[in-house]
Design a protein around this motif. Sequence first.
Motif, mmCIF file in Angstrom:
data_model
loop_
_atom_site.group_PDB
_atom_site.id
_atom_site.type_symbol
_atom_site.label_atom_id
_atom_site.label_comp_id
_atom_site.label_asym_id
_atom_site.label_seq_id
_atom_site.Cartn_x
_atom_site.Cartn_y
_atom_site.Cartn_z
ATOM 1 N N ALA A 16 0.834 -1.196 0.000
ATOM 2 C CA ALA A 16 0.000 0.000 0.000
ATOM 3 C C ALA A 16 0.870 1.248 0.000
ATOM 4 O O ALA A 16 1.764 1.385 0.829
ATOM 5 N N SER A 17 0.596 2.150 -0.946
ATOM 6 C CA SER A 17 1.330 3.416 -0.996
ATOM 7 C C SER A 17 0.972 4.230 0.249
ATOM 8 O O SER A 17 0.016 3.911 0.943
ATOM 9 N N PRO A 18 1.738 5.300 0.533
ATOM 10 C CA PRO A 18 1.421 6.111 1.711
ATOM 11 C C PRO A 18 -0.030 6.612 1.707
ATOM 12 O O PRO A 18 -0.672 6.635 2.758
ATOM 13 N N LYS B 264 -2.694 5.186 0.288
ATOM 14 C CA LYS B 264 -3.581 4.059 0.608
ATOM 15 C C LYS B 264 -3.416 3.645 2.068
ATOM 16 O O LYS B 264 -4.387 3.307 2.730
#
Lengths: 355, 283
Positions: free
Chosen positions: B188-190, B192
């Motif tokens: 998960a990206s920051p 998300k």
Amino acid sequence: METMVQLDNVSKKFDESYAVENVSLNIKSGEFLTLLGPSGCGKTTTLRMIAGFEKPTSGSIYINGKKMDNIEPYHREVNTVFQSYSLFPHMTVFDNIAFGLKMKKVKKEEIEERVNKVLKMVQLADFGKRKPKQLSGGQQQRVAIARAIVNNPSVLLLDEPLGALDLKLRKQMQLELKHLQQELNITFIYVTHDQEEALTMSDRIVVMNAGKIEQAGTPYEIYEKPQTRFVADFIGETNIIGGNVTEIKENYAALEFGSQEVYVPNNNYQTGEKMFISVRPEKIHLHTVQQEGKISLKGRVKEKVYIGSLVKWIIDVGNGNEVKVQQSASDVEDLALDTEVFVSWNPDNSVVLKQ
Amino acid sequence: MDRMIKNAYSMLSPSLIWLLLFLVIPVIYIGVISFTTNTGFGGILYEFSTEAYTAAFSSLYAKVLWQSLGWSLLATVLCLVIAYPFAYYIAHAGKWKNLLLLLVMVPFWTNLLIRLYAWIILLNNHGVINNLLMKLGIISEPLSLMYSPFAVIIGLVYGFLPFMILPIYASIEQLDRSYLEASEDLGASPVKTFLYVTLPLTFPGILAGIIITFVPAVSVFVVTDLLTGGKLLMVGNVIKDAFLIEMNWQLGSALSILLMVLVLLSIVIFMKFTSGKDRKFLI
């Protein structure tokens, strides 16, 4: 086998001190590698650098041949099983495991199928709807593993994953993890301070101390042929004997040990040279009469500990020196404290240590 | 077990007695008064009457009631939007954390009334903001910032922002960083990670912040009194006037009870909508 993870001269500095210093390591595909060492030795920092949570101060890490210098954790093909599990408390077990697949936008039906498959694999098929809080420690541990392996990572990083479990469960999980690793053929990088755990599970152990690698080798090599004093002392029990070489006799060097002498196989040693050797307690024999062989030290029984299958002895060999001996319980006569005894071992069973 | 419960009650008794004397009994009393007959000038005749409620539901008072709810709601939303990033920043501010927290709390040391006078100086036609904008040539005539819903919202947001910041800060501060690492580890990206992990896990703080901001904001009367000179009304003004100026205790009580019911109802609906299974909308 090809290299899966490569650490090239990696260092990590926190403030002014090195947590990890010039570590180079090649980890092969499908290998179960353990980073072993006392707390603060840099093993967890090394793992966190591979995961991407810490950036190396210098040096580079390669995963599958790709340089990871500027790759964020969420773009790396590795997954981590955290020490505290870190299961998301607001999600069910199913959603926890599905999280990684959702992030990768895998189709719903496929997510369902893959999550159910790993749930079965970790024997939690009926637990998908529960919240992590409703599970026991061992079950949470399995969910944490399932959440990582469902993503089919190239490398699985495990940070003391069994540390919070009780002894019996830990032993059981050790074997299960090992089987899982063989079944999935994923590269495991496992961090622990428990030497027995490391010996049980690993293909290869890397012993770390003060941010540096002390020795890397198979469990057999690490236990039987420790290269440094630290490794000999940290892995299992041992007797470390230090003394000056007094004379060279045939193929053996004699080492002064108190007022007595022990021998080690000669390897171009010089008289007067100070050296350290390690002898495992189980390689040492106990007798009531003087022995014919090379080494036979006279001493007295100082302490005797009976632990069921084994008996551990501490023998006072004079001049304040002690020798730890371990024998299977059925092999020994019952000797009273202060009995005069002789300890002996085959010089070839001692290991000369680097300082 | 019995003994533990007994002990718990004996330890709680001072606060229970306090709550009974100064909360429960007054509320029941207000409820009773709201159904009595008004004999004028604060007179209370203990004869059942729904007159006060009929008056309270008249369009004038109902409008003020809805208006108060609307403004407080808007102010609460604005507080949340401002407070969350602010609290997030404080929680990650390292050694500056304590100083920043202190600055958030400093306004509590001065009465809201006094602090609102400062806004009069800023907002009025010859005030700091208008003067500045005119000097810069952005406007040629002063904006009438005071006496408007805009001023009310500013007053409410200003007055209640710390109530929103503190509980949110506490929940962000308590959030175990390893959850965020686990999220990133799983791809998960920051952004998300924030949406799927940080936000839901700090939700209790948001909930607490919303409630302790909204509840006092909806009944406050000094903001409208000072920043609109009494031109705009919130239900707090009406209740105060009913008791102190019109001397109509029945109407004041009925409005208080209605306000209480409405606030409780909105909190219940809000919690129902956002807790348990239904919180899945965040995922």
